[in-house]
Design an enzyme around this catalytic site. Sequence first.
Site, PDB file in Angstrom:
ATOM      1  N   LYS A  16       0.836  -1.201   0.000  1.00  0.00           N
ATOM      2  CA  LYS A  16       0.000   0.000   0.000  1.00  0.00           C
ATOM      3  C   LYS A  16       0.874   1.256   0.000  1.00  0.00           C
ATOM      4  O   LYS A  16       0.690   2.151  -0.831  1.00  0.00           O
ATOM      5  CB  LYS A  16      -0.933   0.011   1.223  1.00  0.00           C
ATOM      6  CG  LYS A  16      -1.946   1.131   1.167  1.00  0.00           C
ATOM      7  CD  LYS A  16      -2.809   1.183   2.393  1.00  0.00           C
ATOM      8  CE  LYS A  16      -2.155   2.047   3.441  1.00  0.00           C
ATOM      9  NZ  LYS A  16      -2.961   2.278   4.622  1.00  0.00           N
TER      10      LYS A  16
ATOM     11  N   ASP B  11      -6.570   0.583   0.535  1.00  0.00           N
ATOM     12  CA  ASP B  11      -6.721   0.799   1.974  1.00  0.00           C
ATOM     13  C   ASP B  11      -8.107   0.326   2.405  1.00  0.00           C
ATOM     14  O   ASP B  11      -8.842  -0.286   1.618  1.00  0.00           O
ATOM     15  CB  ASP B  11      -6.467   2.275   2.331  1.00  0.00           C
ATOM     16  CG  ASP B  11      -7.637   3.169   1.941  1.00  0.00           C
ATOM     17  OD1 ASP B  11      -8.536   2.709   1.197  1.00  0.00           O
ATOM     18  OD2 ASP B  11      -7.673   4.325   2.391  1.00  0.00           O
TER      19      ASP B  11
END
Length: 207
Positions: free
Chosen positions: A115, A133
Amino acid sequence: MHAEYAILRDLYPKPECALHFETPLQLLIATVLSAQTTDRRVNTVTPELFATYPDCRDLAAANPEDVERIIRPLGFYHAKAKHLLGLAQELDTRFGGEVPRTMDELTSLPGVGRKTANVVLGNAFHIPGFPVDTHVMRVTGRLRWRSDWRRANPNPVAIEREITACFPPEQWTDLSHRLILHGRAICHARKPDCGECPLAGTCPSAH
Ligand code: SF4
């Protein structure tokens, strides 16, 4: 999916990274700090952090207690300061203080997962990246954009693979931003505001 994304494009015409930064290093640091807190809160501490430690070597040589004092409002400040110093030292030793530009190199750094790497690639280097996310997971699940929407704990890497296969790479970063913006503004975790959502006409989760 693509008709819904066209609506999200109209709704959020200029999506941007919510973290404030001027250099790839600053974005990497801010993203690492954003774990377990909000981007807004991170933006309140990074001006002092970046001014006190302008480059990677400064941060690598920092006194941990000084870093802890600056980032204290974020919580978990002891662990986060330790992570930041370890990251800066590794960047300095292995990459001459420069943030690398590949997923493999970025994720080889301590505390940097896919991420964070995707945030840095997409926003600092304009290399296609699709950060997944909690908002991206939730909104893509409710819209049934992904096949594992029933799973309570979906795999972010599988989501990244499935969603990016449906969009051209140059759209990935903005797509992620728009899903995050939608999750924050309307498709809330506990109580989605479906009455205000322009996707309600096609969303299978609308109520
Ligand atoms: S209709 Fe409701 S559940 Fe579907 S995307 Fe919009 S806010 Fe989320």
